[in-house]
Design an enzyme around this catalytic site. Structure first.
Site, PDB file in Angstrom:
ATOM      1  N   ARG A  72       3.712  -8.661   0.700  1.00  0.00           N
ATOM      2  CA  ARG A  72       4.253  -8.495   1.861  1.00  0.00           C
ATOM      3  C   ARG A  72       4.908  -9.842   2.372  1.00  0.00           C
ATOM      4  NH1 ARG A  72       0.793  -5.386   6.201  1.00  0.00           N
ATOM      5  NH2 ARG A  72       1.658  -3.531   5.069  1.00  0.00           N
ATOM      6  N   TYR A  73       4.125 -10.674   2.421  1.00  0.00           N
ATOM      7  CA  TYR A  73       4.336 -12.013   2.768  1.00  0.00           C
ATOM      8  C   TYR A  73       4.748 -12.676   1.871  1.00  0.00           C
ATOM      9  CZ  TYR A  73       1.649 -10.249   6.916  1.00  0.00           C
ATOM     10  OH  TYR A  73       1.220  -9.419   8.029  1.00  0.00           O
TER      11      TYR A  73
ATOM     12  N   ARG B 232       1.672 -15.124   0.170  1.00  0.00           N
ATOM     13  CA  ARG B 232       0.197 -14.600  -0.156  1.00  0.00           C
ATOM     14  C   ARG B 232       0.337 -12.997  -0.766  1.00  0.00           C
ATOM     15  NH1 ARG B 232       1.579 -14.994   4.938  1.00  0.00           N
ATOM     16  NH2 ARG B 232       0.768 -14.134   6.379  1.00  0.00           N
TER      17      ARG B 232
ATOM     18  N   CYS C 231     -16.479   0.718  -2.635  1.00  0.00           N
ATOM     19  CA  CYS C 231     -17.210   0.263  -1.370  1.00  0.00           C
ATOM     20  C   CYS C 231     -18.564   0.661  -1.159  1.00  0.00           C
ATOM     21  CB  CYS C 231     -16.657   0.452  -0.167  1.00  0.00           C
ATOM     22  SG  CYS C 231     -14.806   0.321   0.077  1.00  0.00           S
TER      23      CYS C 231
ATOM     24  N   CYS D 124     -16.275   3.782   5.371  1.00  0.00           N
ATOM     25  CA  CYS D 124     -16.032   3.949   6.852  1.00  0.00           C
ATOM     26  C   CYS D 124     -14.885   4.791   7.255  1.00  0.00           C
ATOM     27  CB  CYS D 124     -15.488   2.416   7.354  1.00  0.00           C
ATOM     28  SG  CYS D 124     -16.411   1.011   6.403  1.00  0.00           S
TER      29      CYS D 124
ATOM     30  N   CYS E 274     -11.424   4.084   7.775  1.00  0.00           N
ATOM     31  CA  CYS E 274     -10.870   3.199   6.921  1.00  0.00           C
ATOM     32  C   CYS E 274      -9.497   3.449   6.561  1.00  0.00           C
ATOM     33  CB  CYS E 274     -11.584   2.983   5.826  1.00  0.00           C
ATOM     34  SG  CYS E 274     -10.946   1.599   4.604  1.00  0.00           S
TER      35      CYS E 274
ATOM     36  N   ARG F 233      -8.195   2.831   3.787  1.00  0.00           N
ATOM     37  CA  ARG F 233      -8.499   3.092   2.364  1.00  0.00           C
ATOM     38  C   ARG F 233      -8.760   4.481   2.066  1.00  0.00           C
ATOM     39  NH1 ARG F 233      -5.213  -0.882   1.475  1.00  0.00           N
ATOM     40  NH2 ARG F 233      -6.013  -2.787   1.995  1.00  0.00           N
TER      41      ARG F 233
ATOM     42  N   ASP G  96      -5.218   1.212  12.728  1.00  0.00           N
ATOM     43  CA  ASP G  96      -3.990   1.796  12.254  1.00  0.00           C
ATOM     44  C   ASP G  96      -3.894   3.217  12.241  1.00  0.00           C
ATOM     45  OD1 ASP G  96      -2.960  -0.725  11.278  1.00  0.00           O
ATOM     46  OD2 ASP G  96      -4.143  -0.615   9.441  1.00  0.00           O
TER      47      ASP G  96
ATOM     48  N   ASP H  41      -0.744  -4.010  13.271  1.00  0.00           N
ATOM     49  CA  ASP H  41      -0.133  -3.939  12.066  1.00  0.00           C
ATOM     50  C   ASP H  41       1.147  -2.814  12.094  1.00  0.00           C
ATOM     51  OD1 ASP H  41       0.412  -4.582   9.378  1.00  0.00           O
ATOM     52  OD2 ASP H  41      -1.713  -4.538   8.745  1.00  0.00           O
TER      53      ASP H  41
ATOM     54  N   LYS I 160       1.560  -8.088  10.330  1.00  0.00           N
ATOM     55  CA  LYS I 160       0.499  -8.150  11.049  1.00  0.00           C
ATOM     56  C   LYS I 160       1.127  -8.850  12.443  1.00  0.00           C
ATOM     57  CE  LYS I 160      -3.610  -7.782   8.579  1.00  0.00           C
ATOM     58  NZ  LYS I 160      -3.045  -7.901   7.247  1.00  0.00           N
TER      59      LYS I 160
END
Ligand code: PLP
Ligand code: SF4
Length: 354
Positions: A102-103, A106, A115, A119, A122, A124, A278, A315, A322
């Site tokens: 996205r950036y 990075r 995981c 959570c 989450c 994900r 989010d 975000d 972000k």
């Protein structure tokens, strides 16, 4: 009783690829938790699968407490009107399965989809739709992208990977001259701290400069074992930062938040981001309004050490990225001065030069 049936994993010297036996992935496994009510949860667990590590299970005193609520399914997950599984358009910014670019400088490498806990809030949750990471192709992409200075291993949780896989990825990245910094985003020190061993910390330390961003959401998670995990990492020269997700009823009050952030600093972790949740399906009951989030931030700055104050991040939908948000400190703009509110609410004039 439940707690005795699943003893803590004491030390995992050579961590297995698959999760160890005794982990919680069925609603029936939760029957011994005080306050737990199974009825109506089957469709929830069918849609958003349940997983809790033995260690994290041991931290739960009651199903409705701030630890239990993070991992125990809740009927409200199916009542959320939000349906877009990818509001941040990560798929649109994913040149290959398992990589988000996205950036400019990075990339986010989704090193595994596994995981230690699932959570309930989450993002994900939608990873099922995300495709399987083809690690070789992803690494080839990064090798051929000289603009990428930093690679962020995320997931899932990269520290779920067996040592040999982690080592292979890190070694390959380190051979790329343009990759200056490696960063790992992980919840392992919080949810499975026994997995951070001296030998794993030494393994990571071979790939400096390496940053680790841990994820803690409540002061109850700052246990002696979590402290030990962070201490092993920090002792290996790894710079530790933290991410916290702002969660209604869990950490959205000034006192809890301040205790968490100060506790992290004591564990040599510098709070990095406080995330506004989010807008993902199934998470409405965790959402905190943005105005409340800003009020909480205003309650931190000046009141606790600047070292303990993270940035509040949203975000942007559609892949905008972000963005940090600050409480409004400027109350009036004049041509030659600004009127500024301090942390106590007192107003000051600050001259501004043209
Ligand atoms: C959050 C994120 C990053 C890292 O952002 P920083 O502000 O550098 O922490 C990188 N890529 C993607 C896709 C992200 O969502
Ligand atoms: S450990 Fe991280 S990636 Fe995994 S479910 Fe929790 S928040 Fe999501």
């Amino acid at each position: 009783m439940l707690r005795e049936t699943f003893p803590k994993v004491r030390r995992v010297v050579s961590p297995p690829a698959a999760r160890p036996a005794g982990w919680i992935d069925r609603l029936e496994d939760l029957a011994g938790i005080p306050g737990f009510e199974q009825s109506g949860l089957e469709p929830v667990a069918a849609r958003f699968p349940l997983r809790i590590s033995p260690y994290y299970l041991n931290l739960i005193k009651d199903a409705g407490d701030p630890v239990g609520r993070q991992v125990i399914p809740d009927c409200r997950e199916l009542e959320d009107p939000v349906t877009d599984p990818d509001p941040l358009d990560e798929e649109g910014q994913s040149p290959l399965p398992g990589l988000v670019h996205r950036y400019p400088d990075r990339v986010l490498l989704l090193a595994t989809d596994s995981c230690a806990v699932h959570c309930r809030f989450c993002m994900r949750k939608r990873k099922v739709a995300f495709g399987k990471t083809d690690l070789e192709r992803v690494l080839d992409y990064i090798a051929a992208a000289p603009a990428v200075r930093e690679v962020i291993l995320s997931g899932g949780d990269p520290l779920m990977l067996p040592d040999r896989d982690l080592e292979r990825i890190l070694a390959r990245l380190r051979r790329m001259d343009h990759v200056e910094v490696i960063r790992i985003h992980t919840r392992i020190p919080c949810v499975w701290p026994e997995r951070v061993t001296e030998s794993r910390a030494r393994l990571l330390a071979r790939f400096h400069p390496l940053y680790v961003m841990v994820h803690f959401n409540h002061p109850r998670e700052l246990t002696p074992l979590a402290r030990r995990a962070c201490s092993l990492l920090a002792g290996a020269g790894i710079v530790l930062g933290s991410q916290t997700v702002l969660l209604a009823g869990i950490n959205d009050d000034p006192e809890t938040l301040a205790r968490l952030l100060r506790g992290l600093v004591r564990m040599r972790v510098r709070p990095y981001y406080l995330h506004q949740l989010d807008r993902l399906p199934g998470t409405a009951h965790f959402r905190v309004s943005l105005s409340r989030a800003l009020d909480l931030m205003a309650g931190l700055r000046g009141h606790i050490s600047g070292l303990a104050v993270p940035q509040l991040m949203i975000d942007l939908p559609g892949g905008g990225g972000k963005i940090p948000l600050l409480p409004e400190y400027i109350v009036e703009r004049r041509p030659d001065f600004l009127r500024i509110r301090n942390f106590q609410g007192r107003i000051f004039e600050y001259p501004c030069e043209e």
